[in-house]
Enzyme design. Structure first.
Site: not given
Ligand code: G6P
Length: 615
Positions: A2, A27, A75, A101-102, A488, A492, A495, A511, A610
């Site tokens: 949020c 956020r 969120w 937020n929280g 990774e 990507k 997501e 496996h 994020k």
């Molecule tokens: C969320 C974001 C990711 C990020 C992860 C960890 O899932 O969407 O992009 O890698 O959090 O966040 P941080 O800010 O701790 O790297």
């Protein structure tokens, strides 16, 4: 997660709140809302499910005047994303309004108690319970707003960043935080801003105060900023100057933040190494570790804790530290680490990696490791963030604000810091030869230019994307340093395009995942001409024999893998340790183009946020 924003001053609040909400939308974007307060009037509150643009439309016919107001982008945690659960939330009387937020963890018991006293809630949120509680305290204990907020927050378990306004106090706003971030902006003539991060504030003022946990900020028109703790101790505000530039949080001609951030990587890596890599003296220095260098060199082991993409950077770090500095490394999901009673000693060094510096699980993992006496080193992007402040020492990644929800430039910046760190330690320990050290320095120095070159293959990657955009599944394979890049690349893609994708160590394919391979399965194989090249060549053959479509990432000039593959994308020749920084770039672009071609919102993928400030 949020995003919260608040304003009090002489300007109209609504446009400032709206712009701030757009910037904070990374956020969370399940719903958005604002509340505006004018002397002698009821609070005007507008909120709706959807994005900030939906709120803008919804409020376009409403009275949005006023110079004091709060805004929120959500969120969802407690309660589905709908209008009633959107913030801000009124107290039952309508006298107070809150944004939050929280997570209030004990909200259920607080709610029950209030319900027993005859109160009726309108939403399913934990937040509404808090504002009811504050109002209840004001009415029953006959205390003022500040004291009521203090009393309420002393009863609360969990995390919060809140702003509260009261109809009876039209010249006051109150903010408080614990666990979730909150920054206060101080403009001219007692103009005040509060936000989850500095992005809604920077064009108005550079003077900010980052609140600490359990602090309350009391802002009144015509008066100086006041900070107290929830236990009512006075605190002196520590005013800092923001260094962030406005253009870094705008799209700068790109269609999406994600694409802009992918293209920024030559610059962000250059910024990252500035002052650290000195080619004239032939050395690497990392200011952040100087005081802890011998501690790291002599560490029993390094434990890397992180989440998401940052965890993938940690996996690359494992290969780097073990190879270059010969220190055993364990890489842990922060969320698993913190709940499993891990064995940690004073001789362990914990490296916490986080772009936002706010991830709740990473923060909690740090606190746990700290309590056991470990030395904690942070690798964060956001300056002044909670993790940056909770660690003993650290190095910033200097990637600049990353706004696209899918992390790109922050990842390469994290890997760059880890490489520099492993090099410094390895060189001091004597675990790498002078020749290797020099080769690595040269390699690092040439990185930005080589990434620039990679970006020039964008059209080729776009073409490949157009062929596979309708696939239902993708497999990503890599070995050694490029196994984390397979993870990774898959992350990507899933997501932002919602295509199911899995990353696997190439040899492990036998496996299980090999059972999935047929002519409909695109397989991305990361196969630079290093280390286990011959082995990965065999893996490519195995995929080929089962009809899989191969997209290979190869070193320029490669013919063997390239001949077998359906498509090959070349990366420049670099030291093996630096290949992840090359091979991840085409995978970021592949995910981006596929998502765009499928009509997805790449900057705001569904259900994601994020900054994950909930556990
Ligand atoms: C969320 C974001 C990711 C990020 C992860 C960890 O899932 O969407 O992009 O890698 O959090 O966040 P941080 O800010 O701790 O790297």
């Amino acid at each position: 997660m949020c995003g919260i924003v608040a304003y009090m001053g002489e300007r109209e609040a609504y446009p400032i709140l709206l712009k701030g909400l757009h910037r904070l939308e990374y956020r969370g974007y399940d719903s958005a809302g604002v509340a505006l307060l004018k002397k002698g009037q009821d609070i005007n509150l507008y909120k709706c499910k959807g994005k900030v643009a939906d709120l803008e439309l919804f409020a376009s016919t409403k009275d949005v005047s006023g110079t004091l107001g709060v805004g929120h982008t959500r969120w969802a945690t407690h309660g589905i994303p709908d209008d009633k659960n959107a913030h801000p939330h009124f107290s039952e009387s309508g006298d107070l309004v809150i944004i939050h937020n929280g997570i209030i963890e004990n909200y259920a018991s607080l709610k029950k108690e209030l319900e027993n006293r005859g109160h009726t809630f309108k939403s399913d949120t934990d937040t509404e319970v808090l504002v009811y509680l504050i109002d209840n305290i004001i009415k029953n204990e006959h205390v003022d707003l500040v004291e009521a907020v203090q009393i309420a927050l002393n009863q609360v378990i969990g995390a919060y960043a809140i702003v509260v306004l009261s109809k009876d106090k039209p010249d006051m706003m109150i903010g408080a935080k614990k666990g979730s971030p909150l920054v206060v902006g101080i403009g001219e003539n007692h103009e005040y801003f509060i936000a989850s991060d500095a992005t809604p504030i920077i064009e108005y003022t550079r003077n900010v105060v980052y609140l600490n946990d359990e602090e309350i900020v009391i802002l009144e028109r015509g008066k100086e900023i006041k900070i107290k703790t929830i236990k009512n101790q006075d605190k002196t505000p520590y005013i800092q100057e923001l260094e962030m530039q406005l253009e870094t949080i705008e799209k700068g001609g790109f269609d999406h933040f994600m694409l802009k951030e992918i293209y920024e990587q030559p610059r962000s890596i250059r910024d990252n190494m500035r002052g650290r890599l000195n080619m004239e003296l032939g050395e690497v220095t990392l200011g952040g570790i100087i005081d802890y260098q011998s501690k790291i060199m002599n560490a029993n082991r390094i434990i890397i804790v992180a989440c998401g993409t940052s965890w993938h950077a940690g996996l690359v770090g494992e290969y780097l530290f073990e190879e270059l500095a010969r220190i055993p490394v364990e890489v842990e999901y922060a969320s698993e680490f913190r709940y499993r009673n891990p064995i940690i000693t004073e001789n362990d060094v914990v490296i916490a990696i986080s772009q936002s510096g706010e991830t709740a699980d990473t923060l909690a993992a740090i606190e746990l490791a700290k309590s056991k006496g470990a030395t904690i080193f942070g690798i964060c992007n956001v300056v002044g963030s909670s993790i940056a402040r909770a660690t003993h020492a650290g190095s910033y990644t200097h990637a600049g604000p990353e706004i696209g929800v899918a992390s790109t430039k922050a990842f390469t910046a994290q890997v760059t810091v880890l490489t520099l760190m492993a090099l410094v330690i390895g060189h001091k320990k004597g675990t790498i030869t002078e020749t290797k050290y020099r080769q690595m320095l040269n390699g690092l120095d040439q990185l930005p230019e080589k990434i620039e070159k990679m970006l020039s293959f964008d059209d080729q990657i776009k073409y490949i994307s157009s062929i596979y955009k309708d696939a239902n599944n993708f497999l990503y394979l890599g070995r050694s340093y490029n196994f984390p890049i397979a993870l990774e690349g898959a992350l990507k893609l899933k997501e932002i395009s919602y295509i199911h994708a899995e990353g696997y160590p190439a040899a492990e394919m036998k496996h299980g995942p090999i059972a999935l391979i047929d002519e409909n399965m695109p397989v991305v194989v990361i196969a630079p001409n290093k280390g286990s090249y011959e082995k990965i060549l065999s893996n490519v053959q195995e995929v080929k024999a089962r009809g899989g479509k191969i997209i290979a990432i190869v070193t320029e000039g490669d013919t063997e893998v390239a001949d077998l593959a359906d498509h090959s994308i070349e990366i420049p020749e670099v030291e093996e340790e630096l290949t992840p920084l090359m091979s991840v770039i085409p995978l970021q672009l592949l995910a981006y183009h596929i998502a765009i071609m499928r009509g997805c919102n790449v900057d705001q993928p569904r259900n994601l946020a994020k900054s994950v400030t909930v556990e």
